[in-house]
Write a protein that holds these residues in place. Structure first.
Motif, PDB file in Angstrom:
ATOM      1  N   GLY A 153       0.788  -1.225   0.000  1.00 56.85           N
ATOM      2  CA  GLY A 153       0.000   0.000   0.000  1.00 56.85           C
ATOM      3  C   GLY A 153       0.820   1.274   0.000  1.00 56.85           C
ATOM      4  N   VAL A 154       1.983   1.249  -0.625  1.00 51.67           N
ATOM      5  CA  VAL A 154       2.762   2.465  -0.750  1.00 51.67           C
ATOM      6  C   VAL A 154       2.881   2.786  -2.235  1.00 51.67           C
ATOM      7  N   ALA A 155       2.439   3.949  -2.633  1.00 51.09           N
ATOM      8  CA  ALA A 155       2.611   4.340  -4.023  1.00 51.09           C
ATOM      9  C   ALA A 155       3.397   5.628  -4.062  1.00 51.09           C
ATOM     10  N   ARG A 156       4.052   5.897  -5.194  1.00 55.85           N
ATOM     11  CA  ARG A 156       4.834   7.122  -5.237  1.00 55.85           C
ATOM     12  C   ARG A 156       4.880   7.693  -6.640  1.00 55.85           C
ATOM     13  N   THR A 157       5.270   8.943  -6.695  1.00 54.12           N
ATOM     14  CA  THR A 157       5.571   9.549  -7.983  1.00 54.12           C
ATOM     15  C   THR A 157       7.056   9.890  -7.980  1.00 54.12           C
ATOM     16  N   PHE A 158       7.539  10.321  -9.110  1.00 53.17           N
ATOM     17  CA  PHE A 158       8.981  10.527  -9.239  1.00 53.17           C
ATOM     18  C   PHE A 158       9.290  11.989  -9.535  1.00 53.17           C
ATOM     19  N   GLN A 159      10.524  12.364  -9.197  1.00 50.61           N
ATOM     20  CA  GLN A 159      10.956  13.739  -9.384  1.00 50.61           C
ATOM     21  C   GLN A 159      10.872  14.143 -10.856  1.00 50.61           C
ATOM     22  N   GLY A 160      11.525  13.333 -11.705  1.00 51.18           N
ATOM     23  CA  GLY A 160      11.317  13.496 -13.139  1.00 51.18           C
ATOM     24  C   GLY A 160      10.204  12.533 -13.478  1.00 51.18           C
ATOM     25  N   ILE A 161       9.315  12.915 -14.338  1.00 51.07           N
ATOM     26  CA  ILE A 161       8.167  12.036 -14.581  1.00 51.07           C
ATOM     27  C   ILE A 161       8.626  10.727 -15.184  1.00 51.07           C
ATOM     28  N   ARG A 162       8.152   9.644 -14.642  1.00 48.36           N
ATOM     29  CA  ARG A 162       8.521   8.323 -15.145  1.00 48.36           C
ATOM     30  C   ARG A 162       7.278   7.556 -15.537  1.00 48.36           C
ATOM     31  N   LEU A 163       6.667   7.995 -16.589  1.00 47.51           N
ATOM     32  CA  LEU A 163       5.537   7.224 -17.108  1.00 47.51           C
ATOM     33  C   LEU A 163       6.077   6.294 -18.180  1.00 47.51           C
ATOM     34  N   TRP A 164       5.288   5.262 -18.521  1.00 45.84           N
ATOM     35  CA  TRP A 164       5.695   4.386 -19.628  1.00 45.84           C
ATOM     36  C   TRP A 164       5.264   5.094 -20.901  1.00 45.84           C
ATOM     37  N   ILE A 204      -2.201   3.172 -16.266  1.00 47.57           N
ATOM     38  CA  ILE A 204      -2.919   3.024 -15.010  1.00 47.57           C
ATOM     39  C   ILE A 204      -3.271   1.562 -14.753  1.00 47.57           C
ATOM     40  N   ARG A 205      -3.498   0.818 -15.833  1.00 49.17           N
ATOM     41  CA  ARG A 205      -3.767  -0.618 -15.648  1.00 49.17           C
ATOM     42  C   ARG A 205      -2.548  -1.340 -15.078  1.00 49.17           C
ATOM     43  N   ILE A 206      -1.398  -1.038 -15.646  1.00 47.26           N
ATOM     44  CA  ILE A 206      -0.204  -1.808 -15.284  1.00 47.26           C
ATOM     45  C   ILE A 206       0.160  -1.603 -13.817  1.00 47.26           C
ATOM     46  N   ALA A 207      -0.107  -0.409 -13.305  1.00 45.25           N
ATOM     47  CA  ALA A 207       0.232  -0.152 -11.912  1.00 45.25           C
ATOM     48  C   ALA A 207      -0.597  -1.011 -10.958  1.00 45.25           C
ATOM     49  N   GLN A 208      -1.595  -1.725 -11.502  1.00 43.48           N
ATOM     50  CA  GLN A 208      -2.399  -2.586 -10.619  1.00 43.48           C
ATOM     51  C   GLN A 208      -1.913  -4.023 -10.646  1.00 43.48           C
ATOM     52  N   ASP A 245      -9.957  -2.607 -15.156  1.00 36.51           N
ATOM     53  CA  ASP A 245     -10.453  -1.592 -16.080  1.00 36.51           C
ATOM     54  C   ASP A 245     -11.367  -0.601 -15.373  1.00 36.51           C
ATOM     55  N   ASP A 246     -12.269  -1.141 -14.554  1.00 37.35           N
ATOM     56  CA  ASP A 246     -13.219  -0.273 -13.863  1.00 37.35           C
ATOM     57  C   ASP A 246     -12.493   0.727 -12.982  1.00 37.35           C
ATOM     58  N   ILE A 247     -11.529   0.233 -12.225  1.00 36.13           N
ATOM     59  CA  ILE A 247     -10.790   1.128 -11.340  1.00 36.13           C
ATOM     60  C   ILE A 247     -10.084   2.193 -12.157  1.00 36.13           C
ATOM     61  N   ALA A 248      -9.475   1.762 -13.267  1.00 35.85           N
ATOM     62  CA  ALA A 248      -8.732   2.710 -14.101  1.00 35.85           C
ATOM     63  C   ALA A 248      -9.665   3.795 -14.626  1.00 35.85           C
ATOM     64  N   TRP A 249     -10.810   3.393 -15.174  1.00 38.51           N
ATOM     65  CA  TRP A 249     -11.736   4.394 -15.734  1.00 38.51           C
ATOM     66  C   TRP A 249     -12.288   5.311 -14.662  1.00 38.51           C
ATOM     67  N   GLU A 250     -12.603   4.736 -13.511  1.00 34.84           N
ATOM     68  CA  GLU A 250     -13.118   5.527 -12.397  1.00 34.84           C
ATOM     69  C   GLU A 250     -12.141   6.637 -12.028  1.00 34.84           C
ATOM     70  N   LEU A 251     -10.870   6.243 -11.905  1.00 36.25           N
ATOM     71  CA  LEU A 251      -9.850   7.207 -11.537  1.00 36.25           C
ATOM     72  C   LEU A 251      -9.691   8.267 -12.611  1.00 36.25           C
ATOM     73  N   GLU A 279       0.604  10.791 -13.596  1.00 34.30           N
ATOM     74  CA  GLU A 279       1.480  10.052 -12.693  1.00 34.30           C
ATOM     75  C   GLU A 279       0.820   9.890 -11.323  1.00 34.30           C
ATOM     76  N   ILE A 280       0.157  10.934 -10.878  1.00 32.74           N
ATOM     77  CA  ILE A 280      -0.522  10.817  -9.583  1.00 32.74           C
ATOM     78  C   ILE A 280      -1.684   9.826  -9.696  1.00 32.74           C
ATOM     79  N   ALA A 281      -2.384   9.873 -10.822  1.00 31.56           N
ATOM     80  CA  ALA A 281      -3.483   8.916 -11.016  1.00 31.56           C
ATOM     81  C   ALA A 281      -2.948   7.495 -11.015  1.00 31.56           C
ATOM     82  N   ARG A 282      -1.793   7.303 -11.652  1.00 33.08           N
ATOM     83  CA  ARG A 282      -1.206   5.967 -11.680  1.00 33.08           C
ATOM     84  C   ARG A 282      -0.884   5.506 -10.262  1.00 33.08           C
ATOM     85  N   ALA A 283      -0.330   6.429  -9.470  1.00 34.49           N
ATOM     86  CA  ALA A 283      -0.021   6.063  -8.095  1.00 34.49           C
ATOM     87  C   ALA A 283      -1.299   5.746  -7.325  1.00 34.49           C
ATOM     88  N   MET A 284      -2.365   6.515  -7.583  1.00 36.14           N
ATOM     89  CA  MET A 284      -3.610   6.274  -6.849  1.00 36.14           C
ATOM     90  C   MET A 284      -4.262   4.957  -7.240  1.00 36.14           C
TER      91      MET A 284
END
Lengths: 337, 354, 255
Positions: free
Chosen positions: C79-90, C99-103, C129-135, C161-166
């Protein structure tokens, strides 16, 4: 209904090809080109998982193919043919059409275990160093087999055609062609299902940002293990089919040259595109046959073509797009992602 | 005992297994029959044999090291695995052949020259090195540079290199045919016999040359301005031109150095093993590359250490096991080294900051 | 029981002590900032918590469980999620896939399920999918679900990035300089977003931030580090008056 159009089309195509072979509408030469095409599609799409989707540079695919080819050949020869070392056939020929796919499975399993040689170091290292490990793995497989006199060493191993004869004694249809086509469809099907799932998408995530992947809950080691073992296992399947098509294998046909060929197909098609890999494999096979008249010069022309491709369209034929991205109408029948 | 040059210790007759010792002590004691029959059992080797093998390993390692230096130089600067390098070595050997036969007047271009072999060699070496360097630079200009200009992914350059190697190999095969070429004898073979260890002048030349080349390159890379620029490029290709350093010139120099070393290795190899064939560069090139990586690619010391290490492993395996196991053992050992030390002996792990 | 409990955390890199005897205790639904000059070891603390580095000394306990020896994805699973100083999205995959992959940690299906497309697979994928779309919907990112991150403006990439962490459904969200590189309008948006997340989800947010505006308007508690050592800890008013903090930021002579 539309969902099944693609499936029906594929199987109709297979049946059509088999019928063509059965009634000699296509002559033996075209059939064997077709079979090599199938083998190449399996090789290219399986390597694409590692080199395309995962972004590693594996240049030892030939080695895994070799393991699969030898293991499944030995299994079939053990079961269905008389060999001066391995002895009389263990099973009557009626079982050949079951025994052969089992031998293929055994070959794939063996080569996917061989894939561990590369998968385990990949936990700690990547890029150029991993490329060397794959290269060394390729060499190790080749020279290990060269040193196994019991399976012919450098002279090669044969006797697989007995399996085909055994299958044909049951029912006279082009068995090997059928298995090659089924194997090809199976490979593409398996890989497509894998890469389109959230689980499989962890693989390109590793390619694009491994640290982010690991921190965002992707078990990178597990993903690498799956990718390498799946890729090498399918290479083993290709090897088993290749051995059956030729009826003869020798270690030299799986050396770095073979691995290079497969890489050429992957990069020709475009990294991370399954349909690209398949198209490139087909194109490459055709090209190889079409340029046969060039003789020695063929191997000058093909690399030159690829150098030009790298200069003017480095992302390959398809880039990382699939057929359905280019022709959205296809999506109605078959979604690739 | 090993360093001393004194008389070799008495070796029990049953250890007299291979020709090296048998020649120096011509059957001082009659070798029992059963020992002679155990000829294939090579596990216990006498000291002379060990020295002989060390010498052979040094010679072989020198070739690997010379080629590995080329790989490592280009990699160190461009982060590019120049897969064509093994084939540049092959081209070097062929160029040396053509220059040599032309100068000796026994083939090649008919210039009516009939030089003294020694003089011919003195000319062949620099001319071959220059010509090979030209091949390397041509490759860089026609294949790699356009890609670099476009900012293409590193991978595409690697594929291009791989393909360029194939073009060189098979182009050679297509142009010159499959017949092998025999490299002419350029120097009179001198054999010294040091207490049973046979040393040829050629072996000494090869080993000394590789060490000198290593020292020269080490000096260039660590002590000169151009070496500093080379190291700079390896860290940041984009900042270097902004600092007023001509990027392309430095890269050309790198290719000149690397290819010239491959040319030198080609001459020396051709003199030691005078049969030339188009695929001679492929296997030795791949092996040298692996050696460079095991040493830690991008590090000049790594190339030398990796090259000699590979030489020692190969000769060591052949001394104990049947020679067909050479590749198997050599590659397995290298694989294990890379498992244990993924970045090679001198390599430094790249750390990523997040 | 507190959510996060760090005791005596120390991390050395060779001779350099990046983090020295760091202690903190965070409860549920807190909003805390970690500030300090550049190179003070703030990101190292986050890296230690997320398991990217292993501590040289000290312990990190998450909901009472010691995270020692866990790999980063396992820590995320706790239950620890984080974002990065420089954006690290795929960057080559669209926002939805990001957002799917982070799950990944709650996939709940095996490779065989994936090949055979079993019922379990279908259900789990649907849940993901539902969680991803909801977010995406809740964070106003629905329109760019099929965009590649690199084609999006920087501010939106931050949101993604914050959505991915959430999407990890974290109980502890670590934000590493979320306002870096944003213009003032984006910063306003970010403040609103963080506040909204804090109000909506049962999550403790811990951020590293240099922009005092963000820190002061959001956080109820601030911890200041310099050279790896904690120099102050308290509410915003206390920190603003703290001499050690002023000294660290502005130097000695200015006062």
């Amino acid at each position: 209904m539309q969902k099944h159009v693609a499936t029906i089309a594929i199987f109709a195509g297979i049946i059509l090809l088999v019928l063509c072979a059965q009634f000699h509408i296509l002559d033996q030469y075209y059939i064997s080109v077709l079979m090599f095409m199938g083998v190449n599609v399996i090789l290219a799409s399986s390597l694409n998982l590692v080199n395309g989707y995962m972004g590693e540079f594996s240049c030892g695919h030939g080695g895994f193919m070799c393991v699969g080819a030898y293991v499944s050949s030995i299994c079939t020869v053990l079961m269905f043919s008389k060999n001066h070392i391995l002895g009389a056939p263990l099973l009557p020929p009626q079982f050949a059409f079951i025994g052969f796919p089992l031998a293929l499975v055994a070959g794939s399993a063996a080569s996917s275990v061989a894939g561990l040689v590369v998968a385990i170091p990949s936990f700690k290292t990547r890029g150029d160093y991993l490329a060397i490990i794959t290269l060394a793995a390729n060499y190790i497989v080749i020279s290990a087999i060269n040193n196994m006199e019991i399976i012919g060493g450098p002279r090669g191993f044969m006797g697989m055609s007995a399996t085909e004869r055994a299958m044909q004694s049951m029912l006279d249809i082009p068995w090997v062609l059928i298995f090659v086509l089924l194997g090809t469809v199976f490979t593409v099907w398996l890989l497509r299902r894998f890469v389109s799932s959230t689980l499989g998408k962890g693989v390109p995530a590793i390619c694009q940002d491994e640290i982010a992947a690991e921190i965002m809950s992707v078990d990178t080691n597990r993903m690498k293990l799956i990718a390498f073992m799946l890729s090498s296992g399918l290479a083993g399947l290709a090897g088993g089919l290749y051995a059956q098509v030729l009826g003869y294998v020798n270690p030299q046909s799986f050396d770095i040259m073979r691995s290079t060929e497969v890489m050429v197909m992957v990069y020709l098609g475009g990294m991370g595109s399954l349909s690209g890999a398949a198209i490139a494999a087909i194109l490459y096979t055709v090209l190889m046959e079409a340029l046969r008249f060039l003789d020695v010069w063929k191997w000058v022309v093909i690399p030159l073509l690829l150098i030009l491709l790298m200069q003017f369209r480095p992302e390959g034929i398809m880039g990382n797009k699939e057929l359905s991205d280019l022709f959205p109408k296809l999506r109605k029948y078959y979604s690739f992602k | 005992m090993i360093t001393g040059g004194g008389p070799i210790p008495e070796v029990p007759a049953r250890f007299v297994l291979r020709r090296g010792l048998a020649r120096t002590h011509p059957r001082r004691k009659a070798v029992p029959r059963h020992a002679a029959r155990k000829h294939h059992f090579k596990a216990k080797v006498p000291l002379v044999e060990i020295f002989q093998n060390i010498l052979n390993a040094l010679q072989f390692g020198s070739f690997y090291a010379l080629i590995a230096l080329g790989y490592t130089l280009v990699y160190g600067v461009l982060r590019l695995i120049n897969f064509a390098h093994g084939d540049i070595f092959m081209v070097g050997a062929y160029l040396a052949y053509f220059v040599a036969v032309t100068l000796l007047g026994i083939g090649g271009l008919n210039l009516g020259l009939h030089m003294d072999p020694g003089l011919a060699l003195a000319i062949t070496v620099p001319v071959t090195m220059i010509l090979t360097a030209l091949v390397g630079v041509t490759l860089e200009r026609t294949a790699y540079r356009p890609l670099r200009r476009k900012g293409a992914d590193r991978l595409y350059v690697v594929i291009t290199a791989l393909m360029a190697g194939l073009v060189l190999e098979n182009g050679n095969l297509a142009l010159l045919g499959a017949s092998r070429k025999r490299f002419p004898d350029m120097i009179d073979k001198v054999i010294w016999n040091l207490h049973g260890v046979t040393v040829t002048n050629l072996k000494v030349i090869v080993i000394v040359a590789s060490i000198l080349v290593f020292l020269l390159l080490q000096f260039i890379v660590t002590k000169t301005k151009i070496g500093m620029a080379m190291r700079g490029i390896s860290y940041d290709k984009f900042a270097i031109p902004l600092m007023g350093i001509p990027l392309d010139t430095i890269i050309v120099v790198t290719f000149v150095l690397g290819s010239a070393m491959a040319g030198l290795a080609g001459i020396l190899f051709a003199m030691s093993y005078p049969i030339l064939e188009p695929y001679m560069g492929a296997l030795i090139g791949w092996k040298a590359f692996i050696a460079a990586v095991v040493g830690g690619i991008g590090d000049i010391r790594g190339a030398i250490v990796g090259g000699f290490l590979l030489g020692f492993i190969e000769i060591g395996v052949v001394a104990v096991f049947p020679s067909t196991l050479r590749d198997l053992f050599a590659f397995s050992v290298l694989l294990i080294i890379l498992w244990l030390r993924p970045t090679g002996i001198f390599g430094v792990a790249q750390t990523t900051k997040i | 029981m507190s959510l996060l409990e760090i005791k005596g955390l120390t991390r050395r890199f060779g001779g350099l002590i990046a983090v020295n005897d760091f202690n903190i205790e965070l409860g549920e639904r807190e909003l805390v900032a970690l500030i300090g000059p550049n190179g003070a070891g703030k990101t190292t603390v986050f890296n230690l918590i997320s398991g990217f580095y292993q501590p040289s000394e000290g312990s990190i306990r998450l909901k009472g469980k010691d995270t020692k020896g866990l790999r980063p994805h396992q820590v995320t699973g706790l239950g620890v999620a984080r974002t990065f100083q420089g954006i690290r999205l795929w960057s080559e995959m669209h926002v939805l896939d990001n957002i799917r992959i982070a799950q990944h940690y709650r996939l709940g299906y095996s490779l065989v399920d994936c090949f055979l497309r079993t019922k379990n697979y279908m259900l789990r994928e649907k849940a993901i999918d539902d969680i991803a779309w909801e977010l995406l919907e809740a964070m106003g990112l629905k329109d760019c679900a099929y965009e590649l991150p690199r084609n999006l403006p920087y501010g939106v990439q931050r949101r993604v990035e914050i959505a991915r962490a959430m999407s990890v459904k974290p109980s502890l969200l670590l934000l590493d300089e979320p306002a870096a590189g944003l213009n003032s309008a984006d910063v306003e948006g970010l403040i609103k977003l963080v506040r909204w997340i804090h109000d909506t989800f049962p999550v403790t947010i811990w951020m590293i931030e240099h922009q005092m505006k963000v820190v002061m308007s959001l956080c109820s508690r601030i911890k200041v580090v310099d050279f790896g050592t904690t120099i102050a800890d308290g509410n915003p008013e206390e920190i603003q008056k703290n001499h050690a903090v002023i000294k660290a930021y502005l130097g000695d002579d200015t006062i």
